[in-house]
Write an enzyme that holds these catalytic residues in place. Structure first.
Site, mmCIF file in Angstrom:
data_model
loop_
_atom_site.group_PDB
_atom_site.id
_atom_site.type_symbol
_atom_site.label_atom_id
_atom_site.label_comp_id
_atom_site.label_asym_id
_atom_site.label_seq_id
_atom_site.Cartn_x
_atom_site.Cartn_y
_atom_site.Cartn_z
ATOM 1 N N ASN A 9 0.871 -1.175 0.000
ATOM 2 C CA ASN A 9 0.000 0.000 0.000
ATOM 3 C C ASN A 9 0.911 1.229 0.000
ATOM 4 O O ASN A 9 1.521 1.543 1.017
ATOM 5 C CB ASN A 9 -0.887 -0.026 1.256
ATOM 6 N N TRP A 10 0.996 1.863 -1.146
ATOM 7 C CA TRP A 10 1.934 2.999 -1.280
ATOM 8 C C TRP A 10 1.397 4.251 -0.593
ATOM 9 O O TRP A 10 2.107 5.237 -0.463
ATOM 10 C CB TRP A 10 2.214 3.279 -2.750
ATOM 11 N N LYS A 11 0.136 4.232 -0.193
ATOM 12 C CA LYS A 11 -0.504 5.395 0.453
ATOM 13 C C LYS A 11 -0.295 6.644 -0.414
ATOM 14 O O LYS A 11 -0.289 6.536 -1.640
ATOM 15 C CB LYS A 11 0.024 5.566 1.876
ATOM 16 N N HIS A 96 -9.374 1.046 5.147
ATOM 17 C CA HIS A 96 -8.085 1.262 5.814
ATOM 18 C C HIS A 96 -8.294 2.185 7.023
ATOM 19 O O HIS A 96 -9.095 3.123 6.967
ATOM 20 C CB HIS A 96 -7.074 1.874 4.844
ATOM 21 N N GLU A 98 -6.651 4.559 8.120
ATOM 22 C CA GLU A 98 -6.435 5.992 7.851
ATOM 23 C C GLU A 98 -7.685 6.617 7.241
ATOM 24 O O GLU A 98 -7.972 7.794 7.464
ATOM 25 C CB GLU A 98 -5.199 6.161 6.953
ATOM 26 N N GLU A 168 -4.846 -4.871 10.651
ATOM 27 C CA GLU A 168 -3.818 -3.851 10.861
ATOM 28 C C GLU A 168 -4.094 -3.132 12.185
ATOM 29 O O GLU A 168 -4.936 -2.230 12.232
ATOM 30 C CB GLU A 168 -3.840 -2.833 9.722
ATOM 31 N N GLY A 174 3.100 2.322 10.772
ATOM 32 C CA GLY A 174 3.991 3.436 10.462
ATOM 33 C C GLY A 174 4.931 3.856 11.577
ATOM 34 O O GLY A 174 5.589 4.891 11.476
ATOM 35 N N SER A 213 3.906 -2.034 10.310
ATOM 36 C CA SER A 213 5.367 -2.103 10.504
ATOM 37 C C SER A 213 5.937 -3.474 10.158
ATOM 38 O O SER A 213 6.898 -3.929 10.785
ATOM 39 C CB SER A 213 5.734 -1.704 11.935
ATOM 40 N N GLY A 234 3.152 -1.076 4.225
ATOM 41 C CA GLY A 234 3.151 0.357 3.939
ATOM 42 C C GLY A 234 4.563 0.834 3.608
ATOM 43 O O GLY A 234 5.049 0.683 2.490
ATOM 44 N N GLY A 235 5.229 1.395 4.597
ATOM 45 C CA GLY A 235 6.546 2.017 4.380
ATOM 46 C C GLY A 235 7.536 1.139 3.642
ATOM 47 O O GLY A 235 8.225 1.601 2.711
HETATM 48 P P1 13P Z 1 3.343 0.443 7.637
HETATM 49 O O1 13P Z 1 3.878 -0.850 7.027
HETATM 50 O O2 13P Z 1 4.055 1.654 7.146
HETATM 51 O O3 13P Z 1 3.273 0.345 9.129
HETATM 52 O O4 13P Z 1 1.829 0.582 7.113
HETATM 53 C C1 13P Z 1 0.976 -0.480 7.228
HETATM 54 C C2 13P Z 1 -0.277 -0.145 6.502
HETATM 55 O O5 13P Z 1 -1.053 0.678 6.951
HETATM 56 C C3 13P Z 1 -0.529 -0.814 5.231
HETATM 57 O O6 13P Z 1 -1.822 -0.575 4.770
#
Ligand code: 13P
Length: 250
Positions: A9-11, A96, A98, A168, A174, A213, A234-235
């Site tokens: 997920n590149w956000k 998600h 967020e 998640e 993050g 993470s 994510g990251g």
């Molecule tokens: P991180 O891997 O950056 O913690 O993000 C996880 C995430 O929210 C994937 O959708």
């Protein structure tokens, strides 16, 4: 055998040029990924066409990060499920944390989004997970149960078979600190149990990803858990070498 998936997920990261370069690096490294591990990338909307072209002949599938809860019309700034399907997406991330936290997404909205995703042949990657205060109060099982019951229990078995779930924990997203593999396995098994209440044996076939993470240093331990079928990253998905290393962790 449940499908193993590692999804990125590149956000709201990367320009189109950076996204295309990242996708090219992933395609170039695919030979290092075990054949039974399926890769998915979810770039921002405006990248979907150009990233889709890069991965078109590869085993990497394309996902959007969200879709609108309306089919089409006067909804400025929204992107419809039909548009996402039209540029070659196989998946769409829905719910998600967020989006729930910052954009007020509710179960009612997610039911509408889910229906539109199915109407357009998209497979939802449905995210669930509790906030830190909810876990500290011991409410994490109730929170996750409600997220599943409110949005997934209205689906037909045929629809449910096409859903991927991502657990998640919001407190692990993050920040570099993952849930322990025991915490993750415990709630993944719980999610499967809740699904079985409604969908019976189908629950054993549903892919449940861990997100929060997840990185090369912890992926192996997490993916070794019996109810963890991959990751939503994510990251670490923004660096091709890290994403590929996570995919190699099976
Ligand atoms: P991180 O891997 O950056 O913690 O993000 C996880 C995430 O929210 C994937 O959708």
């Amino acid at each position: 055998m449940r499908k193993k998936i590692v999804a990125g997920n590149w956000k709201m990261n990367t320009t189109v040029a950076e996204g295309v370069a990242l996708a090219k690096d992933l395609v170039a490294a695919l030979g290092q990924v075990p054949s039974d591990v399926n890769l998915v990338v979810a770039p921002p909307f405006v990248h979907l066409t150009s990233v889709g072209e890069v991965i078109a002949d590869s085993k990497i599938a394309l996902s959007a990060q969200n879709c609108a809860n309306k089919a089409k019309g006067a909804y400025t700034g929204e992107v419809a499920a039909a548009m996402i399907a039209g540029v070659g997406c196989e998946y769409v991330i829905l719910g998600h944390s967020e989006r729930r936290q910052y954009y007020g997404e509710t179960s009612a909205t997610l039911v509408e989004k889910m229906a539109l995703a199915f109407e357009n042949g998209l497979k939802p990657i449905y995210c669930v997970g509790e906030m830190l205060a909810e876990r500290e109060a011991g409410n994490h099982f109730a929170v996750v149960r409600a997220q599943i019951e409110e949005v997934l229990f209205g689906l037909t078995a045929e629809q449910m078979a096409n859903v991927v779930i991502a657990y998640e924990p919001v407190w692990a997203i993050g920040i570099g600190v993952t849930a322990t593999s025991e915490q993750a396995q415990e709630i993944h098994a719980f999610i499967r149990k809740v699904l079985a209440e409604k969908f019976g044996a189908l629950a054993e076939e549903i892919t449940i990803l861990y997100g929060g993470s997840c990185k090369p240093s912890n992926a192996k331990e997490l993916f070794a858990c019996p109810d963890i079928d991959g990751g939503l990253i994510g990251g670490a998905a923004l660096k091709a070498a890290d994403f590929i290393a996570i995919a190699q962790s099976y």
